[in-house]
Design a protein around this motif. Structure first.
Motif, PDB file in Angstrom:
ATOM      1  N   MET A  31       0.736  -1.144  -0.020  1.00 50.61           N
ATOM      2  CA  MET A  31       0.178  -0.013  -0.137  1.00 50.61           C
ATOM      3  C   MET A  31       0.922   1.345  -0.072  1.00 50.61           C
ATOM      4  O   MET A  31       1.862   1.366   0.825  1.00 50.61           O
ATOM      5  CB  MET A  31      -0.961   0.038   1.286  1.00 50.61           C
ATOM      6  N   GLN A  32       0.613   2.133  -0.918  1.00 51.84           N
ATOM      7  CA  GLN A  32       1.384   3.440  -1.089  1.00 51.84           C
ATOM      8  C   GLN A  32       1.108   4.334   0.079  1.00 51.84           C
ATOM      9  O   GLN A  32      -0.447   4.371   0.520  1.00 51.84           O
ATOM     10  CB  GLN A  32       1.276   3.834  -2.298  1.00 51.84           C
ATOM     11  N   PRO A  33       1.671   5.346   0.613  1.00 46.79           N
ATOM     12  CA  PRO A  33       1.343   6.275   1.521  1.00 46.79           C
ATOM     13  C   PRO A  33       0.290   7.174   0.994  1.00 46.79           C
ATOM     14  O   PRO A  33      -0.791   7.520   1.806  1.00 46.79           O
ATOM     15  CB  PRO A  33       2.558   7.259   1.476  1.00 46.79           C
ATOM     16  N   VAL A  34       0.168   7.328  -0.509  1.00 44.60           N
ATOM     17  CA  VAL A  34      -0.957   8.217  -0.749  1.00 44.60           C
ATOM     18  C   VAL A  34      -2.428   7.622  -0.737  1.00 44.60           C
ATOM     19  O   VAL A  34      -3.353   8.101  -0.609  1.00 44.60           O
ATOM     20  CB  VAL A  34      -0.663   8.646  -2.290  1.00 44.60           C
ATOM     21  N   ASP A  35      -2.327   6.175  -0.992  1.00 38.19           N
ATOM     22  CA  ASP A  35      -3.484   5.430  -0.830  1.00 38.19           C
ATOM     23  C   ASP A  35      -3.917   5.204   0.508  1.00 38.19           C
ATOM     24  O   ASP A  35      -5.294   5.362   0.932  1.00 38.19           O
ATOM     25  CB  ASP A  35      -3.036   3.846  -1.392  1.00 38.19           C
ATOM     26  N   PHE A  36      -2.951   5.295   1.596  1.00 40.23           N
ATOM     27  CA  PHE A  36      -3.506   5.105   2.799  1.00 40.23           C
ATOM     28  C   PHE A  36      -3.925   6.501   3.447  1.00 40.23           C
ATOM     29  O   PHE A  36      -4.856   6.741   4.216  1.00 40.23           O
ATOM     30  CB  PHE A  36      -2.180   4.797   3.658  1.00 40.23           C
ATOM     31  N   ILE A  37      -3.321   7.650   2.812  1.00 35.84           N
ATOM     32  CA  ILE A  37      -3.788   8.909   3.164  1.00 35.84           C
ATOM     33  C   ILE A  37      -5.321   9.329   2.701  1.00 35.84           C
ATOM     34  O   ILE A  37      -6.074   9.588   3.137  1.00 35.84           O
ATOM     35  CB  ILE A  37      -2.712  10.038   2.384  1.00 35.84           C
ATOM     36  N   ALA A  38      -5.799   8.646   1.329  1.00 38.41           N
ATOM     37  CA  ALA A  38      -6.990   8.554   0.916  1.00 38.41           C
ATOM     38  C   ALA A  38      -7.963   8.036   1.556  1.00 38.41           C
ATOM     39  O   ALA A  38      -8.989   8.300   1.856  1.00 38.41           O
ATOM     40  CB  ALA A  38      -6.768   8.103  -0.509  1.00 38.41           C
ATOM     41  N   GLU A  39      -7.368   6.679   2.032  1.00 39.37           N
ATOM     42  CA  GLU A  39      -8.255   5.942   3.049  1.00 39.37           C
ATOM     43  C   GLU A  39      -8.629   6.556   4.267  1.00 39.37           C
ATOM     44  O   GLU A  39      -9.599   6.574   4.987  1.00 39.37           O
ATOM     45  CB  GLU A  39      -7.450   4.517   3.233  1.00 39.37           C
ATOM     46  N   LEU A  40      -7.569   7.279   4.941  1.00 42.02           N
ATOM     47  CA  LEU A  40      -7.899   7.956   6.059  1.00 42.02           C
ATOM     48  C   LEU A  40      -8.665   9.188   5.795  1.00 42.02           C
ATOM     49  O   LEU A  40      -9.610   9.717   6.718  1.00 42.02           O
ATOM     50  CB  LEU A  40      -6.438   8.449   6.728  1.00 42.02           C
TER      51      LEU A  40
ATOM     52  N   ALA B  58     -11.057   9.163   3.589  1.00 44.01           N
ATOM     53  CA  ALA B  58     -12.475   8.547   3.429  1.00 44.01           C
ATOM     54  C   ALA B  58     -13.144   8.209   4.673  1.00 44.01           C
ATOM     55  O   ALA B  58     -14.409   8.478   4.553  1.00 44.01           O
ATOM     56  CB  ALA B  58     -12.395   7.314   2.286  1.00 44.01           C
ATOM     57  N   ARG B  59     -12.482   8.122   5.551  1.00 45.81           N
ATOM     58  CA  ARG B  59     -12.803   7.693   6.764  1.00 45.81           C
ATOM     59  C   ARG B  59     -13.116   9.091   7.728  1.00 45.81           C
ATOM     60  O   ARG B  59     -13.531   8.823   9.047  1.00 45.81           O
ATOM     61  CB  ARG B  59     -11.997   6.870   7.905  1.00 45.81           C
ATOM     62  N   ASN B  60     -12.861  10.028   7.237  1.00 46.46           N
ATOM     63  CA  ASN B  60     -12.927  11.476   7.978  1.00 46.46           C
ATOM     64  C   ASN B  60     -11.998  11.421   9.249  1.00 46.46           C
ATOM     65  O   ASN B  60     -12.311  11.900  10.282  1.00 46.46           O
ATOM     66  CB  ASN B  60     -14.326  11.690   8.397  1.00 46.46           C
ATOM     67  N   ILE B  61     -10.746  10.803   9.103  1.00 43.98           N
ATOM     68  CA  ILE B  61     -10.126  11.133  10.192  1.00 43.98           C
ATOM     69  C   ILE B  61      -9.124  12.130   9.937  1.00 43.98           C
ATOM     70  O   ILE B  61      -8.427  12.814  10.871  1.00 43.98           O
ATOM     71  CB  ILE B  61      -9.165   9.517  10.187  1.00 43.98           C
ATOM     72  N   LEU B  62      -8.961  12.190   8.791  1.00 41.70           N
ATOM     73  CA  LEU B  62      -7.990  13.470   8.339  1.00 41.70           C
ATOM     74  C   LEU B  62      -8.969  14.546   7.608  1.00 41.70           C
ATOM     75  O   LEU B  62      -9.625  13.992   6.875  1.00 41.70           O
ATOM     76  CB  LEU B  62      -6.913  13.125   7.455  1.00 41.70           C
ATOM     77  N   SER B  63      -8.511  15.707   7.991  1.00 43.27           N
ATOM     78  CA  SER B  63      -9.232  16.791   7.351  1.00 43.27           C
ATOM     79  C   SER B  63      -8.580  16.989   5.825  1.00 43.27           C
ATOM     80  O   SER B  63      -7.547  16.451   5.465  1.00 43.27           O
ATOM     81  CB  SER B  63      -8.996  18.125   8.074  1.00 43.27           C
TER      82      SER B  63
END
Length: 94
Positions: free
Chosen positions: A1-10, A12-17
């Motif tokens: 899993m790439q960091p960009v994919d992980f950021i997108a997943e976070l 999508a879960r509304n963990i990150l603004s």
């Protein structure tokens, strides 16, 4: 899993603004990439190949090169190494 994919997943879960996700994506895109281990592997490979090639060369031409010359070259290398170590050593402390 790439960091960009992980950021997108976070995201999508509304963990990150969106601002945090953009800052993390920018950081991942611009951070430097270390080639330390690749360069070190190439250095070790070069040393092994050099030592092996010199060993084969000496083995094939042992009759042409006298044993005394080989021993003298090893003694000079050893003396140079010891001289370098003595010159750059740290002072003795308890």
């Amino acid at each position: 899993m790439q960091p960009v994919d992980f950021i997108a997943e976070l995201r999508a879960r509304n963990i990150l603004s969106e601002a945090q996700a953009a800052a993390l994506r920018d950081y991942e895109r611009t951070r430097p990439f270390s080639v330390h281990y690749e360069l070190r592997t190439l250095l070790y490979l070069g040393i092994v190949l050099l030592a092996g090639g010199l060993g084969i060369l000496l083995y094939q031409h042992l009759d042409d090169i006298s044993h005394g010359a080989i021993v003298a070259a090893l003694v000079l290398c050893m003396a140079g190494s010891f001289g370098y170590a003595v010159r750059h050593r740290l002072p003795f402390t308890w």
